[in-house]
Scaffold this motif. Structure first.
Motif, short mmCIF file in Angstrom:
data_model
loop_
_atom_site.label_atom_id
_atom_site.label_comp_id
_atom_site.label_asym_id
_atom_site.label_seq_id
_atom_site.Cartn_x
_atom_site.Cartn_y
_atom_site.Cartn_z
N MET A 11 0.84 -1.21 0.00
CA MET A 11 0.00 0.00 0.00
C MET A 11 0.87 1.26 0.00
O MET A 11 0.55 2.24 -0.67
CB MET A 11 -0.94 -0.02 1.20
N ASP A 12 1.97 1.24 0.74
CA ASP A 12 2.88 2.38 0.74
C ASP A 12 3.46 2.61 -0.66
O ASP A 12 3.55 3.76 -1.12
CB ASP A 12 4.02 2.17 1.74
N ALA A 13 3.81 1.55 -1.34
CA ALA A 13 4.35 1.68 -2.69
C ALA A 13 3.29 2.24 -3.65
O ALA A 13 3.59 3.06 -4.52
CB ALA A 13 4.84 0.32 -3.20
N LEU A 14 2.04 1.82 -3.49
CA LEU A 14 0.97 2.36 -4.33
C LEU A 14 0.76 3.85 -4.09
O LEU A 14 0.61 4.62 -5.03
CB LEU A 14 -0.34 1.60 -4.07
N VAL A 15 0.73 4.24 -2.83
CA VAL A 15 0.51 5.65 -2.50
C VAL A 15 1.67 6.49 -3.02
O VAL A 15 1.45 7.57 -3.58
CB VAL A 15 0.33 5.82 -0.97
N GLU A 16 2.89 6.01 -2.87
CA GLU A 16 4.05 6.75 -3.37
C GLU A 16 4.00 6.87 -4.88
O GLU A 16 4.45 7.87 -5.44
CB GLU A 16 5.34 6.06 -2.94
N GLY A 17 3.45 5.89 -5.54
CA GLY A 17 3.35 5.92 -7.00
C GLY A 17 2.16 6.69 -7.52
O GLY A 17 1.95 6.80 -8.72
N GLY A 18 1.35 7.25 -6.62
CA GLY A 18 0.21 8.05 -7.05
C GLY A 18 -1.03 7.24 -7.34
O GLY A 18 -1.92 7.68 -8.05
N PHE A 19 -1.13 6.06 -6.79
CA PHE A 19 -2.28 5.20 -7.03
C PHE A 19 -3.23 5.18 -5.84
O PHE A 19 -3.65 4.13 -5.39
CB PHE A 19 -1.82 3.77 -7.34
N SER A 20 -3.61 6.34 -5.33
CA SER A 20 -4.47 6.37 -4.16
C SER A 20 -5.86 5.83 -4.47
O SER A 20 -6.50 5.21 -3.63
CB SER A 20 -4.56 7.78 -3.60
N ALA A 21 -6.35 6.06 -5.70
CA ALA A 21 -7.67 5.52 -6.06
C ALA A 21 -7.63 4.00 -6.10
O ALA A 21 -8.57 3.33 -5.69
CB ALA A 21 -8.10 6.08 -7.40
N ARG A 22 -6.54 3.47 -6.58
CA ARG A 22 -6.39 2.02 -6.62
C ARG A 22 -6.32 1.46 -5.19
O ARG A 22 -6.81 0.40 -4.91
CB ARG A 22 -5.13 1.61 -7.38
N PHE A 23 -5.71 2.22 -4.32
CA PHE A 23 -5.60 1.82 -2.92
C PHE A 23 -6.99 1.65 -2.31
O PHE A 23 -7.24 0.71 -1.57
CB PHE A 23 -4.79 2.84 -2.14
N GLN A 24 -7.90 2.55 -2.62
CA GLN A 24 -9.25 2.45 -2.08
C GLN A 24 -9.94 1.18 -2.57
O GLN A 24 -10.67 0.55 -1.81
CB GLN A 24 -10.07 3.67 -2.48
N LEU A 25 -9.71 0.79 -3.81
CA LEU A 25 -10.30 -0.44 -4.32
C LEU A 25 -9.73 -1.65 -3.60
O LEU A 25 -10.46 -2.58 -3.26
CB LEU A 25 -10.05 -0.57 -5.82
N ILE A 26 -8.44 -1.64 -3.36
CA ILE A 26 -7.81 -2.78 -2.70
C ILE A 26 -8.25 -2.86 -1.25
O ILE A 26 -8.47 -3.92 -0.69
CB ILE A 26 -6.28 -2.67 -2.81
N ASP A 27 -8.43 -1.70 -0.62
CA ASP A 27 -8.78 -1.65 0.80
C ASP A 27 -10.26 -1.95 1.04
O ASP A 27 -10.66 -2.23 2.16
CB ASP A 27 -8.43 -0.28 1.36
N SER A 28 -11.09 -1.91 -0.01
CA SER A 28 -12.53 -2.13 0.18
C SER A 28 -12.80 -3.61 0.47
O SER A 28 -12.05 -4.49 0.06
CB SER A 28 -13.30 -1.71 -1.06
N PRO A 29 -13.89 -3.88 1.19
CA PRO A 29 -14.21 -5.27 1.52
C PRO A 29 -14.60 -6.07 0.28
O PRO A 29 -15.08 -5.51 -0.71
CB PRO A 29 -15.38 -5.17 2.50
N LEU A 30 -14.41 -7.35 0.35
CA LEU A 30 -14.76 -8.21 -0.76
C LEU A 30 -16.26 -8.41 -0.83
O LEU A 30 -16.97 -8.23 0.15
CB LEU A 30 -14.08 -9.57 -0.60
#
Length: 70
Positions: A11-30
């Motif tokens: 998640m830190d690597a995603l945020v550093e790469g500018g993928f905060s929207a993608r982070f929300q998708l990954i963090d959402s419940p299944l």
């Protein structure tokens, strides 16, 4: 082989790469069966409301046309 995936580092690597929207998708419940059942129930309810509304409008238009043509 144990699962050594480090979610925090990922998640830190995603945020550093500018993928905060993608982070929300990954963090959402299944999706769960209960959630899908709830959404299908809501969808069925909405469809019934639309169908009843369309029947009422169609009946009104038909009545007006009969009144105008006679």
């Amino acid at each position: 082989m144990a699962n050594n995936f480090n979610m925090v580092a990922f998640m830190d690597a995603l945020v550093e790469g500018g993928f905060s929207a993608r982070f929300q998708l990954i963090d959402s419940p299944l999706l769960t069966r209960d959630y899908l059942d709830m959404r299908l129930t809501q969808w069925k309810s909405e469809m019934i409301q639309w169908m009843v509304g369309l029947v009422v409008v169609q009946s009104g238009v038909t009545a007006v046309l009969f009144k105008l043509l006679h």
